[in-house]
Design an enzyme around this catalytic site. Structure first.
Site, PDB file in Angstrom:
ATOM      1  N   ASN A   1      -7.353  43.989 -31.781  1.00 13.53           N
ATOM      2  CA  ASN A   1      -8.272  43.566 -32.838  1.00 13.53           C
ATOM      3  C   ASN A   1      -9.435  44.545 -32.891  1.00 13.53           C
ATOM      4  O   ASN A   1     -10.020  44.880 -31.859  1.00 13.53           O
ATOM      5  CB  ASN A   1      -8.842  42.170 -32.564  1.00 13.53           C
ATOM      6  CG  ASN A   1      -7.800  41.071 -32.691  1.00 13.53           C
ATOM      7  OD1 ASN A   1      -6.631  41.338 -33.000  1.00 13.53           O
ATOM      8  ND2 ASN A   1      -8.219  39.836 -32.448  1.00 13.53           N
TER       9      ASN A   1
ATOM     10  N   HIS B   1      -5.625  30.451 -29.130  1.00 12.35           N
ATOM     11  CA  HIS B   1      -6.704  31.035 -29.922  1.00 12.35           C
ATOM     12  C   HIS B   1      -7.903  30.089 -29.823  1.00 12.35           C
ATOM     13  O   HIS B   1      -8.380  29.550 -30.809  1.00 12.35           O
ATOM     14  CB  HIS B   1      -6.259  31.258 -31.370  1.00 12.35           C
ATOM     15  CG  HIS B   1      -7.050  32.293 -32.111  1.00 12.35           C
ATOM     16  ND1 HIS B   1      -6.474  33.371 -32.744  1.00 12.35           N
ATOM     17  CD2 HIS B   1      -8.380  32.408 -32.315  1.00 12.35           C
ATOM     18  CE1 HIS B   1      -7.422  34.106 -33.324  1.00 12.35           C
ATOM     19  NE2 HIS B   1      -8.595  33.535 -33.082  1.00 12.35           N
TER      20      HIS B   1
ATOM     21  N   ARG C   1       0.644  35.991 -38.700  1.00 13.61           N
ATOM     22  CA  ARG C   1       0.152  35.687 -37.368  1.00 13.61           C
ATOM     23  C   ARG C   1      -0.641  34.381 -37.444  1.00 13.61           C
ATOM     24  O   ARG C   1      -1.679  34.325 -38.116  1.00 13.61           O
ATOM     25  CB  ARG C   1      -0.745  36.824 -36.856  1.00 13.61           C
ATOM     26  CG  ARG C   1      -1.360  36.513 -35.531  1.00 13.61           C
ATOM     27  CD  ARG C   1      -2.258  37.624 -34.984  1.00 13.61           C
ATOM     28  NE  ARG C   1      -2.808  37.134 -33.734  1.00 13.61           N
ATOM     29  CZ  ARG C   1      -4.076  37.247 -33.351  1.00 13.61           C
ATOM     30  NH1 ARG C   1      -4.942  37.904 -34.093  1.00 13.61           N
ATOM     31  NH2 ARG C   1      -4.481  36.725 -32.221  1.00 13.61           N
TER      32      ARG C   1
ATOM     33  N   HIS D   1     -18.764  18.440 -32.557  1.00  7.37           N
ATOM     34  CA  HIS D   1     -19.201  17.059 -32.781  1.00  7.37           C
ATOM     35  C   HIS D   1     -20.480  16.756 -32.000  1.00  7.37           C
ATOM     36  O   HIS D   1     -21.374  16.074 -32.491  1.00  7.37           O
ATOM     37  CB  HIS D   1     -18.097  16.074 -32.380  1.00  7.37           C
ATOM     38  CG  HIS D   1     -16.905  16.129 -33.293  1.00  7.37           C
ATOM     39  ND1 HIS D   1     -15.647  15.737 -32.908  1.00  7.37           N
ATOM     40  CD2 HIS D   1     -16.788  16.547 -34.573  1.00  7.37           C
ATOM     41  CE1 HIS D   1     -14.807  15.916 -33.918  1.00  7.37           C
ATOM     42  NE2 HIS D   1     -15.471  16.401 -34.934  1.00  7.37           N
TER      43      HIS D   1
ATOM     44  N   GLU E   1      -5.802  42.155 -35.811  1.00  5.19           N
ATOM     45  CA  GLU E   1      -6.918  41.725 -36.667  1.00  5.19           C
ATOM     46  C   GLU E   1      -7.751  42.929 -37.066  1.00  5.19           C
ATOM     47  O   GLU E   1      -7.999  43.820 -36.252  1.00  5.19           O
ATOM     48  CB  GLU E   1      -7.864  40.733 -35.959  1.00  5.19           C
ATOM     49  CG  GLU E   1      -7.331  39.348 -35.793  1.00  5.19           C
ATOM     50  CD  GLU E   1      -8.334  38.403 -35.106  1.00  5.19           C
ATOM     51  OE1 GLU E   1      -9.560  38.609 -35.234  1.00  5.19           O
ATOM     52  OE2 GLU E   1      -7.865  37.474 -34.435  1.00  5.19           O
TER      53      GLU E   1
ATOM     54  N   GLU F   1      -8.149  37.624 -27.726  1.00  7.64           N
ATOM     55  CA  GLU F   1      -9.497  38.078 -27.383  1.00  7.64           C
ATOM     56  C   GLU F   1     -10.115  37.389 -26.169  1.00  7.64           C
ATOM     57  O   GLU F   1     -11.147  36.713 -26.303  1.00  7.64           O
ATOM     58  CB  GLU F   1     -10.442  37.914 -28.584  1.00  7.64           C
ATOM     59  CG  GLU F   1     -10.041  38.701 -29.801  1.00  7.64           C
ATOM     60  CD  GLU F   1     -11.120  38.671 -30.891  1.00  7.64           C
ATOM     61  OE1 GLU F   1     -12.093  37.916 -30.763  1.00  7.64           O
ATOM     62  OE2 GLU F   1     -10.966  39.425 -31.876  1.00  7.64           O
TER      63      GLU F   1
ATOM     64  N   TYR G   1     -12.974  45.595 -35.396  1.00  8.14           N
ATOM     65  CA  TYR G   1     -13.806  45.351 -36.568  1.00  8.14           C
ATOM     66  C   TYR G   1     -14.909  46.384 -36.771  1.00  8.14           C
ATOM     67  O   TYR G   1     -15.225  46.742 -37.886  1.00  8.14           O
ATOM     68  CB  TYR G   1     -14.473  43.971 -36.484  1.00  8.14           C
ATOM     69  CG  TYR G   1     -13.523  42.802 -36.659  1.00  8.14           C
ATOM     70  CD1 TYR G   1     -13.297  42.256 -37.920  1.00  8.14           C
ATOM     71  CD2 TYR G   1     -12.849  42.265 -35.578  1.00  8.14           C
ATOM     72  CE1 TYR G   1     -12.422  41.193 -38.091  1.00  8.14           C
ATOM     73  CE2 TYR G   1     -11.967  41.191 -35.744  1.00  8.14           C
ATOM     74  CZ  TYR G   1     -11.759  40.661 -37.004  1.00  8.14           C
ATOM     75  OH  TYR G   1     -10.892  39.619 -37.176  1.00  8.14           O
TER      76      TYR G   1
END
Ligand SMILES: *[C@@H]1O[C@H](CO)[C@@H](O)[C@H](O)[C@H]1NC(C)=O
Ligand SMILES: *[C@@H]1O[C@H](CO)[C@@H](O)[C@H](O)[C@H]1NC(C)=O
Ligand SMILES: *[C@@H]1O[C@H](CO)[C@@H](O)[C@H](O)[C@H]1NC(C)=O
Length: 504
Positions: free
Chosen positions: A331, A145, A100, A62, A400, A190, A333
């Site tokens: 996780n 999270h 999850r 915001h 993930e 994470e 990637y």
């Protein structure tokens, strides 16, 4: 003794049996689990309804829309606060074993503290959990999270040591309210990312104090994790019989050449980015990785600080944090190439300068819609093997793995990514004997991708952000993932999509 039993049960319930590899299909064992993941701020919306408090992501997006790629925020997101039943329908359609999701701390505790428990927050997650269980989908709950109550950030957030106690208070509410139906808990998602990017960089709360606040954050998160694990052991384990873990993110760090300098640099990078959180929890000796302690202590001294910028644990804290997991969330990637940095004597305090390496990615690696995410399936196998060898082969749940692409329902590149990474995972399990009990695709749905807004899509289901109902439509990858989740095998009939070239 008790832990031994729990881990054994966990292994029996949630682990592979023998791989059944036939000539035609690559299959995972009967007990291997498939799921998908989301996170509260990224999907829920309902940011200011029914007593929810403000989170640091509400405040940050915001106050600084210009810092978000598309100037957007999670006020409405996928509207899962109202549409969670639709989400569960999609999960049912996918045939996954587990879901999850994360709980929003300020939706449960609007003031951050337990003096005010928001009934509607409890109601919302009860409804979601009950709906999942009615559909035979196991809830896997992340407690944190990234959406910290703003009010706690005003006390310094994760840089303040008292946060460890406040987090344990919050966890107690979750165990009390949901622990009868939730068997799998993750304390944090994470910490590397939210400490580095949130306190050492530009993500909420935008601390930008790398080399200081990121280390304080990591320190207090590890202390908080240890306290919650102890709390579960003391007050809940006997009755609830669940499992508590933490999700750590690992990008594979590959030396750029086979030279000793490059290999050393890559190992330093692994210890700074993964060992930072894994070494205190997963090793027999506990505490920070020795290389991290040494480099930050030396740099701090050279920079004329009175003490190291990396805080010290007490011996009680080292003991409490050591071994504080029933399973490890992982996780993964992508992969980076590593060589030594040229800032060995830098006077500027920062995580990067303390780590002292250069990272890069190869131009030929297939691209995604995220600058940092290149498709390198072999890095997944190497990462899993490194974790196995460095930390005595812990029970891992992949929490993930996924790829961002442009919007669109025809997503053969996503099919290709999942296929490649699952083949690498299969090799890690069945050839290398890594203990991996399940795989989670990120994400069920397109969602608010933090500082990238809605520009980067990770979903198996596309979300139409122009429609008031946030219409969800399955992509090609959703039917592909359903075939995997329902059979445990990589399906042959998608072979044309899998062979689709990944180059841009
Ligand atoms: C909640 O936020 C929306 C903007 O997303 C705003 O229009 C609405 O007035 C707010 N409601 C309350 C009760 O503050
Ligand atoms: C090296 O230090 C300079 C400033 O001293 C900084 O701008 C640069 O980002 C650093 N490079 C690395 C690789 O850490
Ligand atoms: C991702 O896609 C969006 C358009 O959907 C584009 O604006 C953005 O630049 C892309 N980002 C990257 C890193 O390719």
């Amino acid at each position: 003794m008790k832990l031994q039993i729990i881990v054994t049960i966990l292994t029996v319930i949630w682990s592979r049996t023998n791989a059944s590899i036939t000539n035609t299909k690559l299959c995972f064992g009967e007990n291997f689990r498939f799921g998908v993941a989301t996170a509260s701020y990224q999907i829920e919306g309902g940011w200011n309804v029914s007593g929810k408090g403000e989170s640091i992501w509400d405040r940050y997006t915001h106050e600084h829309p210009e810092r978000v790629f598309d100037h957007n925020n999670g006020d409405v997101a996928d509207d899962s606060y109202q549409r969670y039943k639709e989400d569960v329908k999609l999960l049912k359609e996918l045939g996954v074993n587990f879901y999850r999701f994360s709980i929003s701390w300020p939706r449960i505790l609007p003031t951050g503290f337990i003096n005010d428990v928001n009934k509607d927050g409890i109601r919302y997650y009860n409804d979601l959990i009950d709906e999942l269980r009615r559909n035979d989908i196991e809830p896997l709950v992340t407690m944190y999270h990234w959406d910290l109550p703003q009010i706690l950030q005003e006390l310094g957030g994760w840089t303040n040591p008292v946060m460890a106690d406040y987090f344990a208070d919050y966890a107690k509410v979750l165990f009390n309210e949901f622990g009868d139906r939730v068997q799998f808990w993750l304390t944090f998602n994470e910490p590397l990312s939210f400490c580095q990017d949130g306190y050492g960089g530009n993500d909420a709360p935008g601390g930008q104090a790398s080399g200081f606040e990121d280390y304080m954050c990591g320190h207090n998160v590890l202390r908080a994790h240890g306290k919650v694990y102890t709390l579960y052991n003391k007050e809940y384990r006997d009755q609830q019989q669940g499992s508590v873990g933490i999700t750590l993110d690992i990008a594979w760090m590959e030396p750029i050449t086979t030279s000793q300098e490059d290999q050393d640099a890559a190992e330093t990078a692994r210890q700074f980015t993964y060992g930072w959180f894994a070494h205190p929890i997963l090793t027999d000796e506990g505490d920070y990785p020795p290389i991290m302690r040494k480099r930050i202590d030396e740099n701090s001294k050279r920079q004329n600080f009175a003490r190291s910028r990396l805080p010290q644990f007490t011996s009680e804290e080292i003991q409490e944090i050591k071994g504080s997991f029933d399973f490890l969330g992982l996780n993964h990637y992508t992969t980076f190439m590593v060589s030594p940095g040229d800032n060995k004597t830098s006077t500027v305090p920062s995580f990067q300068n303390d780590m002292g390496v250069k990272t890069s990615q190869k131009a030929e690696w297939p691209k995604s819609n995220s600058t940092w995410l290149k498709v390198v399936p072999w890095g997944f196998r190497k990462a899993l093997n490194w974790v196995k060898n460095t930390y005595n082969n812990p029970n891992i749940l992949v929490t993930e793995n996924g790829i961002s692409l442009h919007p669109g329902l025809h997503d053969p590149k996503r099919v290709n990514y999942i296929d490649g990474y699952l083949r690498a995972l299969h090799d890690a399990i069945y050839k290398d004997k890594c203990r991996v009990i399940g795989y989670t695709y990120w994400s069920l749905l397109d969602n608010f991708e933090w500082m990238r807004g809605y520009s980067e899509r990770f979903g198996l289901y596309e979300v139409d952000y122009e429609s008031p109902s946030r219409t969800r439509t399955p992509r090609l990858s959703a039917s592909y993932f359903r075939a995997i989740a329902t059979t445990g095998c990589l399906p042959n009939d998608y072979i044309n999509y899998v062979e689709y070239t990944l180059t841009d």
